[in-house]
Design an enzyme around this catalytic site. Structure first.
Site, PDB file in Angstrom:
ATOM      1  N   PHE A  55      12.156  -2.883 -11.684  1.00 38.57           N
ATOM      2  CA  PHE A  55      11.388  -1.869 -12.416  1.00 38.57           C
ATOM      3  C   PHE A  55       9.923  -1.986 -12.013  1.00 38.57           C
ATOM      4  O   PHE A  55       9.341  -3.073 -12.084  1.00 38.57           O
ATOM      5  CB  PHE A  55      11.515  -2.081 -13.921  1.00 38.57           C
ATOM      6  CG  PHE A  55      12.847  -1.696 -14.483  1.00 38.57           C
ATOM      7  CD1 PHE A  55      13.010  -0.495 -15.152  1.00 38.57           C
ATOM      8  CD2 PHE A  55      13.946  -2.529 -14.345  1.00 38.57           C
ATOM      9  CE1 PHE A  55      14.236  -0.131 -15.661  1.00 38.57           C
ATOM     10  CE2 PHE A  55      15.180  -2.181 -14.859  1.00 38.57           C
ATOM     11  CZ  PHE A  55      15.321  -0.976 -15.518  1.00 38.57           C
ATOM     12  N   VAL A  96      11.329  -7.025 -13.757  1.00 35.67           N
ATOM     13  CA  VAL A  96      10.261  -6.097 -14.125  1.00 35.67           C
ATOM     14  C   VAL A  96       8.969  -6.582 -13.468  1.00 35.67           C
ATOM     15  O   VAL A  96       8.611  -7.757 -13.598  1.00 35.67           O
ATOM     16  CB  VAL A  96      10.089  -6.057 -15.659  1.00 35.67           C
ATOM     17  CG1 VAL A  96       8.982  -5.107 -16.066  1.00 35.67           C
ATOM     18  CG2 VAL A  96      11.407  -5.693 -16.341  1.00 35.67           C
ATOM     19  N   CYS A  97       8.296  -5.693 -12.767  1.00 35.64           N
ATOM     20  CA  CYS A  97       7.037  -6.044 -12.102  1.00 35.64           C
ATOM     21  C   CYS A  97       6.020  -6.506 -13.146  1.00 35.64           C
ATOM     22  O   CYS A  97       5.649  -5.748 -14.041  1.00 35.64           O
ATOM     23  CB  CYS A  97       6.492  -4.848 -11.331  1.00 35.64           C
ATOM     24  SG  CYS A  97       4.883  -5.173 -10.577  1.00 35.64           S
ATOM     25  N   ILE A  98       5.571  -7.740 -13.009  1.00 32.99           N
ATOM     26  CA  ILE A  98       4.686  -8.314 -14.008  1.00 32.99           C
ATOM     27  C   ILE A  98       3.335  -7.592 -14.068  1.00 32.99           C
ATOM     28  O   ILE A  98       2.805  -7.366 -15.152  1.00 32.99           O
ATOM     29  CB  ILE A  98       4.504  -9.834 -13.794  1.00 32.99           C
ATOM     30  CG1 ILE A  98       3.808 -10.456 -15.003  1.00 32.99           C
ATOM     31  CG2 ILE A  98       3.797 -10.129 -12.491  1.00 32.99           C
ATOM     32  CD1 ILE A  98       3.859 -11.959 -15.033  1.00 32.99           C
ATOM     33  N   ALA A 115       3.867  -4.297 -15.788  1.00 35.23           N
ATOM     34  CA  ALA A 115       4.259  -4.499 -17.181  1.00 35.23           C
ATOM     35  C   ALA A 115       3.068  -4.923 -18.050  1.00 35.23           C
ATOM     36  O   ALA A 115       2.831  -4.331 -19.105  1.00 35.23           O
ATOM     37  CB  ALA A 115       5.373  -5.533 -17.256  1.00 35.23           C
TER      38      ALA A 115
END
Length: 130
Positions: free
Chosen positions: A39, A77-79, A82
């Site tokens: 994501f 999930v791309c930190i 996010a």
């Protein structure tokens, strides 16, 4: 064949995510494997454990988590994307002095290196977004 899925759809249009989810389920039913779902961008908004989905709408977050449970798919999930949007796990909440985590359990925060790894270990990278 090994696939990885990249989602970067905006939060206002779940059609891309629903299509990605149906595509992923279809791949698995046909005997293919999914190395990773990543994501990125606005799609990270759909990994929040705090959002409430109206009863007459599809809860896309739960649908992705069902896929994880059923098929042990790695969902990352791309930190950077996010954190920018207030989607954080407990570790990031402590790091940024926030009172609570918002990432839904089952999703993992990580960097773009995980996307690069997915590309290297997959035969195909399929992207969904608008």
């Amino acid at each position: 064949m090994i696939f990885s899925i990249l989602l970067y759809a905006s939060n206002s249009s779940q059609q891309s995510e629903q299509t990605a989810l149906r595509f992923s389920r279809s791949l698995l039913q046909q005997g293919h494997s999914i190395h990773r779902v990543f994501f990125y961008g606005d799609s990270v908004n759909n990994t929040s454990g705090l959002k409430v989905t109206p009863r007459d709408e599809i809860n896309i977050t739960e649908q992705w988590l069902d896929l994880v449970t059923e098929h042990q798919v790695d969902i990352v999930v791309c930190i950077a994307a996010a954190v920018r949007r207030g989607i954080i796990d407990q570790k990031e909440a402590q790091r940024h002095s926030k009172t609570a985590a918002s990432l839904a359990p089952g999703f993992t925060l990580s960097g773009l290196g995980q996307l690069a790894d997915a590309i290297l270990h997959s035969d195909r990278l399929i992207t969904f977004g608008n």
